[in-house]
Design a protein around this motif. Structure first.
Motif, PDB file in Angstrom:
ATOM      1  N   MET A 191     -33.935 -10.316  13.014  1.00 43.89           N
ATOM      2  CA  MET A 191     -33.634 -10.241  14.456  1.00 43.89           C
ATOM      3  C   MET A 191     -33.243 -11.615  14.985  1.00 43.89           C
ATOM      4  O   MET A 191     -32.474 -11.727  15.947  1.00 43.89           O
ATOM      5  N   VAL A 192     -33.768 -12.673  14.374  1.00 40.51           N
ATOM      6  CA  VAL A 192     -33.375 -14.033  14.744  1.00 40.51           C
ATOM      7  C   VAL A 192     -31.991 -14.347  14.159  1.00 40.51           C
ATOM      8  O   VAL A 192     -31.136 -14.922  14.838  1.00 40.51           O
ATOM      9  N   ALA A 194     -29.694 -12.340  13.661  1.00 42.07           N
ATOM     10  CA  ALA A 194     -28.679 -11.565  14.390  1.00 42.07           C
ATOM     11  C   ALA A 194     -28.181 -12.296  15.630  1.00 42.07           C
ATOM     12  O   ALA A 194     -27.118 -11.972  16.161  1.00 42.07           O
ATOM     13  N   LEU A 195     -28.933 -13.288  16.096  1.00 38.25           N
ATOM     14  CA  LEU A 195     -28.516 -14.000  17.311  1.00 38.25           C
ATOM     15  C   LEU A 195     -27.173 -14.699  17.119  1.00 38.25           C
ATOM     16  O   LEU A 195     -26.354 -14.736  18.039  1.00 38.25           O
ATOM     17  N   PRO A 197     -24.344 -14.136  15.056  1.00 32.96           N
ATOM     18  CA  PRO A 197     -23.128 -13.325  15.265  1.00 32.96           C
ATOM     19  C   PRO A 197     -23.018 -12.791  16.695  1.00 32.96           C
ATOM     20  O   PRO A 197     -21.897 -12.716  17.236  1.00 32.96           O
ATOM     21  N   LEU A 198     -24.135 -12.465  17.329  1.00 30.38           N
ATOM     22  CA  LEU A 198     -24.100 -12.019  18.736  1.00 30.38           C
ATOM     23  C   LEU A 198     -23.497 -13.111  19.619  1.00 30.38           C
ATOM     24  O   LEU A 198     -22.598 -12.853  20.434  1.00 30.38           O
ATOM     25  N   LEU A 199     -23.966 -14.357  19.433  1.00 27.98           N
ATOM     26  CA  LEU A 199     -23.481 -15.465  20.260  1.00 27.98           C
ATOM     27  C   LEU A 199     -22.024 -15.804  19.951  1.00 27.98           C
ATOM     28  O   LEU A 199     -21.260 -16.164  20.852  1.00 27.98           O
TER      29      LEU A 199
ATOM     30  N   MET B 191     -27.072  -5.542  17.412  1.00 22.00           N
ATOM     31  CA  MET B 191     -27.468  -6.953  17.578  1.00 22.00           C
ATOM     32  C   MET B 191     -27.977  -7.192  19.000  1.00 22.00           C
ATOM     33  O   MET B 191     -28.814  -8.067  19.221  1.00 22.00           O
ATOM     34  N   ALA B 194     -31.456  -5.536  19.207  1.00 18.42           N
ATOM     35  CA  ALA B 194     -32.472  -6.340  18.499  1.00 18.42           C
ATOM     36  C   ALA B 194     -33.102  -7.394  19.413  1.00 18.42           C
ATOM     37  O   ALA B 194     -34.178  -7.916  19.111  1.00 18.42           O
ATOM     38  N   LEU B 198     -37.249  -8.797  19.582  1.00 20.64           N
ATOM     39  CA  LEU B 198     -37.367 -10.248  19.405  1.00 20.64           C
ATOM     40  C   LEU B 198     -38.094 -10.879  20.595  1.00 20.64           C
ATOM     41  O   LEU B 198     -39.029 -11.679  20.423  1.00 20.64           O
TER      42      LEU B 198
END
Lengths: 216, 216
Positions: A191-192, A194-195, A197-199, B191, B194, B198
Protein backbone atom coordinates in the motif's frame (compact mmCIF):
# COMPACT_ATOMS: atom_id res chain seq x y z
CA UNK A 1 25.93 5.07 12.32
CA UNK A 2 27.16 4.19 8.84
CA UNK A 3 24.69 4.21 5.97
CA UNK A 4 25.58 2.28 2.81
CA UNK A 5 23.72 3.02 -0.40
CA UNK A 6 23.53 0.14 -2.87
CA UNK A 7 22.98 1.71 -6.28
CA UNK A 8 24.24 4.97 -4.87
CA UNK A 9 25.16 6.41 -8.27
CA UNK A 10 21.67 5.97 -9.72
CA UNK A 11 18.86 8.46 -10.16
CA UNK A 12 17.61 8.27 -6.60
CA UNK A 13 20.84 7.14 -4.92
CA UNK A 14 23.00 10.10 -5.87
CA UNK A 15 20.59 12.71 -4.51
CA UNK A 16 19.97 10.59 -1.44
CA UNK A 17 23.72 10.42 -0.79
CA UNK A 18 24.04 14.21 -1.00
CA UNK A 19 21.11 14.75 1.38
CA UNK A 20 22.41 12.16 3.89
CA UNK A 21 26.13 13.02 3.72
CA UNK A 22 25.96 16.13 5.97
CA UNK A 23 24.04 14.11 8.59
CA UNK A 24 25.57 10.64 8.60
CA UNK A 25 28.62 8.67 7.59
CA UNK A 26 27.61 7.66 4.06
CA UNK A 27 29.19 5.00 1.86
CA UNK A 28 28.15 5.05 -1.78
CA UNK A 29 28.09 1.67 -3.53
CA UNK A 30 27.96 0.92 -7.21
CA UNK A 31 28.55 -2.09 -9.41
CA UNK A 32 31.84 -0.43 -10.35
CA UNK A 33 33.88 1.08 -7.55
CA UNK A 34 35.35 3.67 -9.95
CA UNK A 35 31.90 4.92 -10.87
CA UNK A 36 31.04 5.29 -7.18
CA UNK A 37 34.25 7.22 -6.55
CA UNK A 38 33.61 9.58 -9.48
CA UNK A 39 30.04 10.17 -8.31
CA UNK A 40 31.27 10.92 -4.78
CA UNK A 41 33.86 13.43 -6.06
CA UNK A 42 31.14 15.20 -8.00
CA UNK A 43 28.68 15.15 -5.09
CA UNK A 44 31.33 16.45 -2.64
CA UNK A 45 32.09 19.29 -5.06
CA UNK A 46 28.38 20.17 -5.26
CA UNK A 47 28.06 20.09 -1.47
CA UNK A 48 31.22 22.18 -1.03
CA UNK A 49 29.79 24.90 -3.28
CA UNK A 50 26.81 25.02 -0.93
CA UNK A 51 29.11 25.42 2.05
CA UNK A 52 28.88 21.82 3.24
CA UNK A 53 32.19 20.09 3.74
CA UNK A 54 31.54 16.38 4.01
CA UNK A 55 33.06 13.07 3.08
CA UNK A 56 31.40 10.60 0.74
CA UNK A 57 33.22 7.32 0.15
CA UNK A 58 32.72 5.49 -3.14
CA UNK A 59 33.00 1.70 -3.00
CA UNK A 60 31.55 -1.44 -4.57
CA UNK A 61 28.00 -2.41 -3.63
CA UNK A 62 29.43 -5.34 -1.65
CA UNK A 63 31.76 -3.09 0.37
CA UNK A 64 28.87 -0.69 1.03
CA UNK A 65 27.02 -3.60 2.61
CA UNK A 66 30.03 -4.94 4.51
CA UNK A 67 31.00 -1.58 6.01
CA UNK A 68 27.54 -0.17 6.84
CA UNK A 69 25.03 -0.65 9.65
CA UNK A 70 22.09 0.50 7.58
CA UNK A 71 21.85 -0.38 3.88
CA UNK A 72 19.55 1.46 1.49
CA UNK A 73 18.69 -0.43 -1.69
CA UNK A 74 18.48 2.46 -4.16
CA UNK A 75 17.88 0.27 -7.17
CA UNK A 76 15.00 0.04 -9.65
CA UNK A 77 12.63 -2.88 -9.15
CA UNK A 78 13.62 -4.46 -12.47
CA UNK A 79 17.21 -4.90 -11.24
CA UNK A 80 16.33 -5.93 -7.70
CA UNK A 81 16.48 -9.73 -7.91
CA UNK A 82 19.57 -9.85 -10.12
CA UNK A 83 21.42 -7.35 -7.91
CA UNK A 84 20.58 -9.07 -4.62
CA UNK A 85 21.63 -12.43 -6.10
CA UNK A 86 25.23 -11.11 -6.50
CA UNK A 87 25.50 -9.67 -2.98
CA UNK A 88 25.76 -11.08 0.55
CA UNK A 89 26.58 -10.08 4.12
CA UNK A 90 23.13 -8.74 5.02
CA UNK A 91 23.00 -10.73 8.27
CA UNK A 92 21.71 -8.61 11.21
CA UNK A 93 21.84 -5.40 9.17
CA UNK A 94 19.05 -2.91 8.74
CA UNK A 95 18.01 -2.96 5.08
CA UNK A 96 15.84 -0.16 3.70
CA UNK A 97 13.79 -0.67 0.54
CA UNK A 98 12.57 2.49 -1.20
CA UNK A 99 11.69 0.29 -4.19
CA UNK A 100 8.38 0.48 -6.03
CA UNK A 101 7.38 -2.39 -8.31
CA UNK A 102 5.65 -0.43 -11.05
CA UNK A 103 5.34 -0.28 -14.80
CA UNK A 104 4.66 2.54 -17.20
CA UNK A 105 1.93 1.62 -19.64
CA UNK A 106 -0.44 4.34 -20.83
CA UNK A 107 -0.22 5.30 -17.15
CA UNK A 108 1.77 4.10 -14.16
CA UNK A 109 0.55 0.99 -12.44
CA UNK A 110 1.69 -1.04 -9.43
CA UNK A 111 2.80 -4.52 -10.46
CA UNK A 112 3.76 -6.26 -7.22
CA UNK A 113 5.75 -9.50 -7.35
CA UNK A 114 4.19 -12.78 -6.12
CA UNK A 115 5.65 -12.08 -2.66
CA UNK A 116 3.22 -9.14 -2.39
CA UNK A 117 5.58 -6.16 -2.53
CA UNK A 118 9.16 -5.23 -3.33
CA UNK A 119 9.98 -5.07 0.39
CA UNK A 120 8.56 -8.55 0.97
CA UNK A 121 10.61 -9.85 -1.97
CA UNK A 122 13.72 -8.28 -0.41
CA UNK A 123 12.91 -9.95 2.90
CA UNK A 124 12.45 -13.30 1.22
CA UNK A 125 15.76 -13.05 -0.69
CA UNK A 126 17.86 -11.96 2.30
CA UNK A 127 18.91 -13.99 5.35
CA UNK A 128 16.30 -14.22 8.12
CA UNK A 129 18.34 -11.96 10.42
CA UNK A 130 18.26 -9.03 7.99
CA UNK A 131 15.97 -6.34 9.41
CA UNK A 132 14.04 -5.11 6.38
CA UNK A 133 12.04 -1.86 6.35
CA UNK A 134 10.44 0.08 3.53
CA UNK A 135 10.92 3.85 3.54
CA UNK A 136 11.50 6.82 1.22
CA UNK A 137 9.23 5.22 -1.42
CA UNK A 138 7.54 8.36 -2.68
CA UNK A 139 10.33 10.97 -2.73
CA UNK A 140 11.13 11.85 -6.34
CA UNK A 141 14.73 11.72 -7.61
CA UNK A 142 14.57 15.40 -8.59
CA UNK A 143 13.57 16.33 -5.06
CA UNK A 144 16.48 14.41 -3.54
CA UNK A 145 18.84 16.34 -5.84
CA UNK A 146 17.32 19.79 -5.34
CA UNK A 147 19.42 20.50 -2.26
CA UNK A 148 18.13 24.05 -1.93
CA UNK A 149 14.54 22.86 -1.62
CA UNK A 150 13.03 21.64 1.61
CA UNK A 151 11.55 18.15 1.55
CA UNK A 152 8.31 18.80 3.43
CA UNK A 153 6.80 15.36 2.96
CA UNK A 154 5.40 12.51 5.00
CA UNK A 155 7.30 9.21 4.79
CA UNK A 156 5.43 6.03 5.72
CA UNK A 157 7.79 3.36 7.10
CA UNK A 158 6.91 -0.34 7.21
CA UNK A 159 8.80 -3.10 8.99
CA UNK A 160 8.45 -6.13 11.26
CA UNK A 161 11.47 -5.36 13.51
CA UNK A 162 10.45 -2.58 15.92
CA UNK A 163 14.02 -1.52 16.71
CA UNK A 164 15.02 -1.34 13.07
CA UNK A 165 11.88 0.60 12.20
CA UNK A 166 12.61 3.08 15.01
CA UNK A 167 16.12 3.67 13.68
CA UNK A 168 14.91 4.11 10.11
CA UNK A 169 12.26 6.57 11.28
CA UNK A 170 14.97 8.56 13.09
CA UNK A 171 17.06 8.68 9.91
CA UNK A 172 14.00 9.90 7.97
CA UNK A 173 13.25 12.58 10.55
CA UNK A 174 16.79 13.97 10.27
CA UNK A 175 16.49 14.68 6.54
CA UNK A 176 15.23 18.17 5.70
CA UNK A 177 11.61 18.41 6.84
CA UNK A 178 10.71 14.80 6.14
CA UNK A 179 8.40 13.33 8.75
CA UNK A 180 8.34 9.58 9.36
CA UNK A 181 5.11 7.70 10.12
CA UNK A 182 4.90 4.10 11.26
CA UNK A 183 2.76 2.51 8.53
CA UNK A 184 2.69 -0.98 10.05
CA UNK A 185 4.33 -4.30 9.24
CA UNK A 186 5.97 -5.28 5.95
CA UNK A 187 2.76 -7.17 5.12
CA UNK A 188 1.15 -3.84 4.17
CA UNK A 189 4.15 -2.37 2.34
CA UNK A 190 2.40 -2.79 -1.03
CA UNK A 191 0.00 0.00 0.00
CA UNK A 192 3.01 2.27 0.54
CA UNK A 193 4.65 1.19 -2.71
CA UNK A 194 1.37 2.03 -4.51
CA UNK A 195 1.79 5.69 -3.58
CA UNK A 196 4.51 6.29 -6.17
CA UNK A 197 2.61 5.21 -9.31
CA UNK A 198 -0.44 7.06 -7.90
CA UNK A 199 1.62 10.25 -7.51
CA UNK A 200 3.22 9.85 -10.93
CA UNK A 201 -0.24 9.59 -12.50
CA UNK A 202 -1.42 12.63 -10.56
CA UNK A 203 1.59 14.60 -11.78
CA UNK A 204 0.92 13.52 -15.32
CA UNK A 205 -2.83 14.14 -15.44
CA UNK A 206 -2.72 17.46 -13.58
CA UNK A 207 0.30 19.08 -15.20
CA UNK A 208 2.40 18.87 -12.04
CA UNK A 209 5.98 17.77 -11.35
CA UNK A 210 7.49 15.64 -8.61
CA UNK A 211 4.33 15.38 -6.53
CA UNK A 212 4.80 14.31 -2.91
CA UNK A 213 2.47 13.52 -0.07
CA UNK A 214 1.59 14.79 3.39
CA UNK A 215 -0.55 13.06 5.98
CA UNK A 216 -2.73 15.55 7.87
CA UNK B 1 -27.63 19.16 -10.59
CA UNK B 2 -29.26 16.60 -8.32
CA UNK B 3 -27.03 14.36 -6.22
CA UNK B 4 -28.49 11.12 -4.89
CA UNK B 5 -26.75 9.33 -2.04
CA UNK B 6 -27.32 5.58 -1.90
CA UNK B 7 -26.71 4.56 1.72
CA UNK B 8 -27.20 8.17 2.71
CA UNK B 9 -28.05 7.34 6.33
CA UNK B 10 -24.83 5.41 6.95
CA UNK B 11 -21.61 6.47 8.63
CA UNK B 12 -20.19 8.28 5.63
CA UNK B 13 -23.44 9.09 3.85
CA UNK B 14 -25.02 11.21 6.57
CA UNK B 15 -22.04 13.54 6.94
CA UNK B 16 -21.66 13.69 3.18
CA UNK B 17 -25.32 14.71 2.84
CA UNK B 18 -24.88 17.54 5.35
CA UNK B 19 -21.75 18.82 3.61
CA UNK B 20 -23.36 18.67 0.15
CA UNK B 21 -26.84 19.96 1.08
CA UNK B 22 -25.90 23.67 1.22
CA UNK B 23 -24.24 23.37 -2.21
CA UNK B 24 -26.42 21.04 -4.27
CA UNK B 25 -29.87 19.54 -4.46
CA UNK B 26 -29.33 16.39 -2.40
CA UNK B 27 -31.56 13.31 -2.19
CA UNK B 28 -30.78 10.90 0.62
CA UNK B 29 -31.52 7.26 -0.11
CA UNK B 30 -31.80 4.37 2.31
CA UNK B 31 -33.15 0.83 2.22
CA UNK B 32 -36.09 2.18 4.22
CA UNK B 33 -37.58 5.46 3.10
CA UNK B 34 -38.67 6.23 6.69
CA UNK B 35 -35.11 5.94 7.94
CA UNK B 36 -33.94 8.32 5.20
CA UNK B 37 -36.65 10.82 6.13
CA UNK B 38 -35.74 10.68 9.83
CA UNK B 39 -32.06 11.14 9.01
CA UNK B 40 -32.86 14.14 6.79
CA UNK B 41 -34.98 15.77 9.54
CA UNK B 42 -32.11 15.37 11.95
CA UNK B 43 -29.52 16.66 9.46
CA UNK B 44 -31.64 19.67 8.53
CA UNK B 45 -32.01 20.49 12.24
CA UNK B 46 -28.22 20.31 12.67
CA UNK B 47 -27.67 22.52 9.63
CA UNK B 48 -30.30 25.02 10.80
CA UNK B 49 -28.51 25.40 14.13
CA UNK B 50 -25.42 26.36 12.15
CA UNK B 51 -27.39 28.96 10.23
CA UNK B 52 -27.79 26.89 7.06
CA UNK B 53 -31.33 26.54 5.83
CA UNK B 54 -31.44 23.77 3.29
CA UNK B 55 -33.65 20.98 2.11
CA UNK B 56 -32.70 17.33 2.29
CA UNK B 57 -35.15 14.84 0.87
CA UNK B 58 -35.26 11.31 2.27
CA UNK B 59 -36.26 8.58 -0.16
CA UNK B 60 -35.60 4.92 -0.96
CA UNK B 61 -32.26 4.05 -2.55
CA UNK B 62 -34.10 3.33 -5.82
CA UNK B 63 -35.79 6.74 -5.83
CA UNK B 64 -32.46 8.40 -5.08
CA UNK B 65 -31.11 6.80 -8.23
CA UNK B 66 -34.18 7.54 -10.34
CA UNK B 67 -34.35 11.23 -9.36
CA UNK B 68 -30.63 12.13 -9.41
CA UNK B 69 -28.09 12.99 -12.09
CA UNK B 70 -25.11 12.00 -9.96
CA UNK B 71 -25.32 9.01 -7.62
CA UNK B 72 -22.87 8.48 -4.78
CA UNK B 73 -22.64 4.90 -3.51
CA UNK B 74 -22.00 5.54 0.20
CA UNK B 75 -22.08 1.89 1.17
CA UNK B 76 -19.48 -0.39 2.76
CA UNK B 77 -17.73 -2.77 0.41
CA UNK B 78 -19.23 -5.82 2.10
CA UNK B 79 -22.74 -4.69 1.13
CA UNK B 80 -21.85 -3.47 -2.37
CA UNK B 81 -22.77 -6.46 -4.53
CA UNK B 82 -25.97 -7.30 -2.65
CA UNK B 83 -27.11 -3.66 -2.71
CA UNK B 84 -26.43 -3.11 -6.41
CA UNK B 85 -28.23 -6.37 -7.25
CA UNK B 86 -31.48 -4.89 -5.87
CA UNK B 87 -31.21 -1.56 -7.71
CA UNK B 88 -31.50 -0.41 -11.32
CA UNK B 89 -31.87 2.71 -13.44
CA UNK B 90 -28.18 3.61 -13.57
CA UNK B 91 -28.22 4.07 -17.35
CA UNK B 92 -26.35 7.23 -18.45
CA UNK B 93 -25.96 8.45 -14.87
CA UNK B 94 -22.76 9.53 -13.20
CA UNK B 95 -22.00 7.02 -10.44
CA UNK B 96 -19.41 7.86 -7.78
CA UNK B 97 -17.74 5.12 -5.76
CA UNK B 98 -16.03 6.21 -2.53
CA UNK B 99 -15.83 2.52 -1.60
CA UNK B 100 -12.68 0.86 -0.29
CA UNK B 101 -12.44 -2.93 -0.34
CA UNK B 102 -10.55 -3.47 2.89
CA UNK B 103 -10.48 -5.74 5.91
CA UNK B 104 -9.41 -5.22 9.49
CA UNK B 105 -7.10 -7.98 10.62
CA UNK B 106 -4.33 -7.10 13.07
CA UNK B 107 -4.09 -4.06 10.80
CA UNK B 108 -6.07 -2.71 7.86
CA UNK B 109 -5.37 -4.27 4.51
CA UNK B 110 -6.68 -3.74 0.98
CA UNK B 111 -8.53 -6.81 -0.29
CA UNK B 112 -9.59 -5.94 -3.82
CA UNK B 113 -12.19 -8.07 -5.60
CA UNK B 114 -11.23 -10.13 -8.69
CA UNK B 115 -12.30 -7.16 -10.87
CA UNK B 116 -9.31 -5.24 -9.44
CA UNK B 117 -11.03 -2.59 -7.32
CA UNK B 118 -14.40 -1.66 -5.85
CA UNK B 119 -14.90 0.93 -8.61
CA UNK B 120 -14.18 -1.66 -11.32
CA UNK B 121 -16.65 -4.05 -9.67
CA UNK B 122 -19.26 -1.27 -9.71
CA UNK B 123 -18.56 -0.65 -13.39
CA UNK B 124 -18.92 -4.33 -14.18
CA UNK B 125 -22.22 -4.68 -12.30
CA UNK B 126 -23.85 -1.58 -13.81
CA UNK B 127 -25.07 -1.03 -17.39
CA UNK B 128 -22.37 0.00 -19.86
CA UNK B 129 -23.76 3.53 -20.14
CA UNK B 130 -23.25 4.24 -16.41
CA UNK B 131 -20.38 6.71 -16.05
CA UNK B 132 -18.46 5.39 -13.06
CA UNK B 133 -15.87 7.45 -11.17
CA UNK B 134 -14.11 6.86 -7.87
CA UNK B 135 -13.82 9.84 -5.51
CA UNK B 136 -13.96 10.78 -1.83
CA UNK B 137 -12.25 7.48 -0.90
CA UNK B 138 -10.06 8.75 1.90
CA UNK B 139 -12.25 11.28 3.74
CA UNK B 140 -13.11 9.87 7.18
CA UNK B 141 -16.73 9.71 8.34
CA UNK B 142 -15.92 11.87 11.37
CA UNK B 143 -14.51 14.56 9.11
CA UNK B 144 -17.63 14.61 6.94
CA UNK B 145 -19.71 15.14 10.09
CA UNK B 146 -17.48 17.78 11.72
CA UNK B 147 -19.19 20.63 9.90
CA UNK B 148 -17.18 23.29 11.74
CA UNK B 149 -13.90 21.84 10.50
CA UNK B 150 -12.44 22.59 7.11
CA UNK B 151 -11.70 19.62 4.90
CA UNK B 152 -8.27 20.61 3.59
CA UNK B 153 -7.52 17.40 1.73
CA UNK B 154 -6.59 16.22 -1.72
CA UNK B 155 -9.11 13.97 -3.45
CA UNK B 156 -7.86 11.75 -6.28
CA UNK B 157 -10.60 11.04 -8.84
CA UNK B 158 -10.48 8.11 -11.28
CA UNK B 159 -12.75 7.50 -14.25
CA UNK B 160 -12.87 6.53 -17.90
CA UNK B 161 -15.49 9.10 -18.99
CA UNK B 162 -13.78 12.49 -19.23
CA UNK B 163 -17.00 14.50 -18.94
CA UNK B 164 -18.21 12.59 -15.91
CA UNK B 165 -14.81 12.90 -14.25
CA UNK B 166 -14.83 16.66 -14.86
CA UNK B 167 -18.24 17.00 -13.21
CA UNK B 168 -17.21 14.88 -10.23
CA UNK B 169 -14.04 16.96 -9.80
CA UNK B 170 -16.17 20.11 -9.82
CA UNK B 171 -18.41 18.68 -7.10
CA UNK B 172 -15.30 17.79 -5.05
CA UNK B 173 -13.87 21.28 -5.47
CA UNK B 174 -17.08 22.86 -4.13
CA UNK B 175 -16.88 21.05 -0.81
CA UNK B 176 -15.01 22.93 1.93
CA UNK B 177 -11.34 23.09 0.92
CA UNK B 178 -11.23 19.73 -0.82
CA UNK B 179 -9.09 19.76 -3.94
CA UNK B 180 -9.74 17.27 -6.73
CA UNK B 181 -6.92 15.67 -8.71
CA UNK B 182 -7.36 13.59 -11.83
CA UNK B 183 -5.76 10.27 -10.84
CA UNK B 184 -6.28 8.54 -14.19
CA UNK B 185 -8.61 5.83 -15.48
CA UNK B 186 -10.65 3.39 -13.39
CA UNK B 187 -7.94 0.81 -14.15
CA UNK B 188 -5.78 2.42 -11.44
CA UNK B 189 -8.54 3.02 -8.89
CA UNK B 190 -7.15 0.27 -6.64
CA UNK B 191 -4.17 2.55 -5.89
CA UNK B 192 -6.62 5.21 -4.70
CA UNK B 193 -8.68 2.70 -2.71
CA UNK B 194 -5.43 1.57 -1.01
CA UNK B 195 -5.04 5.02 0.55
CA UNK B 196 -7.75 4.43 3.15
CA UNK B 197 -6.34 1.28 4.79
CA UNK B 198 -2.90 2.95 4.62
CA UNK B 199 -4.23 6.04 6.43
CA UNK B 200 -6.13 3.93 9.00
CA UNK B 201 -2.90 2.07 9.80
CA UNK B 202 -1.00 5.34 10.08
CA UNK B 203 -3.64 6.71 12.47
CA UNK B 204 -3.45 3.55 14.54
CA UNK B 205 0.33 3.19 14.73
CA UNK B 206 1.03 6.88 15.34
CA UNK B 207 -1.72 7.74 17.82
CA UNK B 208 -3.58 9.95 15.35
CA UNK B 209 -7.24 10.27 14.39
CA UNK B 210 -8.96 10.63 11.03
CA UNK B 211 -5.79 11.09 9.01
CA UNK B 212 -6.19 12.58 5.55
CA UNK B 213 -3.86 13.27 2.67
CA UNK B 214 -2.54 16.18 0.68
CA UNK B 215 -0.60 16.06 -2.57
CA UNK B 216 2.18 18.67 -2.67
Amino acid sequence: MKIGIVGGTGDIGEGMAMRLAPLFNVIVGSREKEKAQASCECSMETLKKKGMQCTLTGVSNQTAIDDADVIILAIPFRHLSATLATLNGFENKIVVSPINPMEKRDFFVLVPPPEGSAALLVQQMLPKSARVCSAFNAIAANKWRALDEELAYSVPVCGDDAGAKQQVMEIVNHVSRLQAFDAGPLAVSAMVEALTPLLLNIARYNGMRDVGIQFK
